[in-house]
Design an enzyme around this catalytic site. Sequence first.
Site, PDB file in Angstrom:
ATOM      1  CD  GLU A 118     -68.159 -99.403-115.098  1.00 46.61           C
ATOM      2  OE1 GLU A 118     -69.336 -99.724-115.277  1.00 46.61           O
ATOM      3  OE2 GLU A 118     -67.753 -98.838-114.051  1.00 46.61           O
ATOM      4  NE  ARG A 122     -71.904 -99.054-116.470  1.00 47.95           N
ATOM      5  CZ  ARG A 122     -72.098 -97.830-116.019  1.00 47.95           C
ATOM      6  NH1 ARG A 122     -73.048 -97.078-116.503  1.00 47.95           N
ATOM      7  NH2 ARG A 122     -71.326 -97.294-115.087  1.00 47.95           N
ATOM      8  CG  ASP A 245     -68.149-101.849-104.926  1.00 50.91           C
ATOM      9  OD1 ASP A 245     -67.332-102.383-105.700  1.00 50.91           O
ATOM     10  OD2 ASP A 245     -68.712-100.765-105.175  1.00 50.91           O
ATOM     11  CD  GLU A 361     -74.476 -98.316-105.351  1.00 45.89           C
ATOM     12  OE1 GLU A 361     -74.986 -97.182-105.395  1.00 45.89           O
ATOM     13  OE2 GLU A 361     -73.771 -98.775-106.264  1.00 45.89           O
ATOM     14  CB  THR A 445     -72.714-105.705-109.427  1.00 48.53           C
ATOM     15  OG1 THR A 445     -72.533-104.661-108.470  1.00 48.53           O
ATOM     16  CG2 THR A 445     -71.931-105.392-110.689  1.00 48.53           C
TER      17      THR A 445
HETATM   18  C1  DMJ Z   1     -73.066 -99.697-110.882  1.00 48.09           C
HETATM   19  O1  DMJ Z   1     -72.456 -99.652-112.116  1.00 48.09           O
HETATM   20  C2  DMJ Z   1     -72.844-101.007-110.187  1.00 48.09           C
HETATM   21  O2  DMJ Z   1     -73.780-101.166-109.172  1.00 48.09           O
HETATM   22  C3  DMJ Z   1     -71.448-101.140-109.620  1.00 48.09           C
HETATM   23  O3  DMJ Z   1     -71.262-102.342-108.915  1.00 48.09           O
HETATM   24  C4  DMJ Z   1     -71.163 -99.991-108.696  1.00 48.09           C
HETATM   25  N1  DMJ Z   1     -71.494 -98.721-109.256  1.00 48.09           N
HETATM   26  C5  DMJ Z   1     -72.652 -98.506-110.086  1.00 48.09           C
HETATM   27  C6  DMJ Z   1     -73.827 -97.874-109.376  1.00 48.09           C
HETATM   28  O4  DMJ Z   1     -73.548 -97.015-108.384  1.00 48.09           O
END
Ligand code: DMJ
Length: 458
Positions: A118, A122, A245, A361, A445
Amino acid sequence: MMTRTCLLLFIFLFPVFSIPGISQNTFTDKQKASECKKIKSACRHAWKGYQKYASGYDALKPISKKGQNWYGVSFLMTPLDAFDTFYLLGLKDEAQQAKELVVSNLNFDVDQEVQVFEINIRLMGGLLSSYELSADKRLLTLAEDLGKRLLPAFNSPTGMPYRFINLKTGKARDSLSNPAEIGTYLLDFGKLTQLTGDSIYYQVAKKAAFEVFKRRSDIDLVGTTIDVNTGEWRNTESQIGARIDSYYEYLYKAWLLFDDKDCKQAWEIHNKAIKKYLFTEVSSGWYFTRTDMKSGKETQSLYGALDAFYAGILAMSGDTATAGKIQKGNYHMWTTFNIEPEEFNFRTGQITDPSYPLRPENLESCFYLYRKTKDQEYLRMGQRMISDILSKCKTSAGYAAIKNVSSLELSDSMESFFLAETLKYAYLLFAPEITLDLSKFVFNTEAHPLKIEVTRDK
Ligand code: DMJ
C-alpha cells in the site's frame, strides 16, 4: 407478487441484448465539458471536506467529519494520492495546497511498521508522479528515502518481499503473501531506478515478480497465497481480482513503461491461460471466474468490483473484443445492484459482499475502452456510474463509501483512491485526450501517471 429478490434475479439473469439504462445519444463536446465540470466540482467538494475536517491526516471520515490515520503517524495519503488528479484537472490551488502539505509534513524516519504494497502504490507512486509533473526535487528526495526504507522487505530467502516493514529499523514480517503484494513494484521501483540511476530498485522488483511467475502451474495460472520464505503455494485458487490483480497489471505495464520484453512475454503467457480457464459466459454476460490453478476447474463463480479492471488491460493490449464483453458484464453488475457490490455470485445473482468502497476499476476500464474504440457506449456507461456515485455517496463533507448497495446505507470512509483514481478516470473519460496522452504516460495501479522515457518497437 414478485419478491424483490426474484425481481433482482430476473433482471440479473435476463440476457443482455441491449444495455438497460443507457440512451443511444452521441455526446457533444458541450456535454463532455459539462461532465468534466461536474467531476471537477466533486473533487473540490471532497478536498474542501478533507481540508476542513482532516487536514494533515491520511484520510477524511466523511460522515463523522474527522480525520483518520492508518498508523500511529500520518503519511498524508489523501493529499499525496490527490495531487496529480488536481494537476490534470487544472485545479491549481488545490494541487499547490496538497503538495505543500506533503513536502512540509511527510517524514519516513519513524519507528512505524507499514504495509509495503500500500505504501508503494499510494506513496511511492504518488511521490514519483508528482515529481515528474511538478519538477519539485523535494518529492524525489522523499521517494528515494522511502525506497531505501522499503528495500529490506525484499531480503527473504526467495527474494519475494515480506508484507510489512518497520520504516526505521528495517525489521520485516509476515511471510504469507500473494502475487499482488509481491509483484506490484515493477513500475514504481523501476521509475525510481530511472530517476536516481540506482539499479537496485528495478532489480528487486523484477526478481520478486518473476519468482511468482516461475511458480505458475503447468497450465500457467498462479494461486492466491504463497509463502515468501519457502516459495510454496498455500492457497491454489486462481482469480483475476483481490490478491492477484495488479501482479498481472504490472507485468503488462512494465513493458509499456520500460519496454521490458520479459514482462510482456510473462503477461502473454498468463493472459492466454486467463482467457482459457477464467473467462466465462453466463446468460447475463461474461465474467472471470475462480478456478484451481492446477486443474483449471471452477472453484467459486464469484466476481466483483476489483475484477472489473482487467477489461482495461485487455483493451490496452488491443483485445477490445474480449474487453468489450467483460465491460458489458461489469456494467450489468453495476446497474443490476444500484451500484456495483464488492462481490457477487455471477451464476446465481446473489451478492456475497454488499459494500462499495468508492472503487475506480469499472470506470477505469470504460476509460481505456473508450480511448481505444471511441465507442460512445463507454461514455454512456461512465456517465451513469459517475452520476450514481456523485448522487448516492455525497455527504456534506465529501463522499462516503457504501456499506450495503441494496439499502444504500453509507459508511464513514473516503479512501484516498477516490481522489487518486475514481475521479481521475471519470474526468479523463470525458476530457480531451491531450489532458493525458497514453503514448506518453503509464498509470501505476493507484492511477499515478509515470512518464514513458523509452522508445518502443511497435
Ligand atoms: C487501489 O488501491 C488500487 O487500484 C489497487 O490496485 C486495488 N485497489 C484499490 C482501488 O480499488
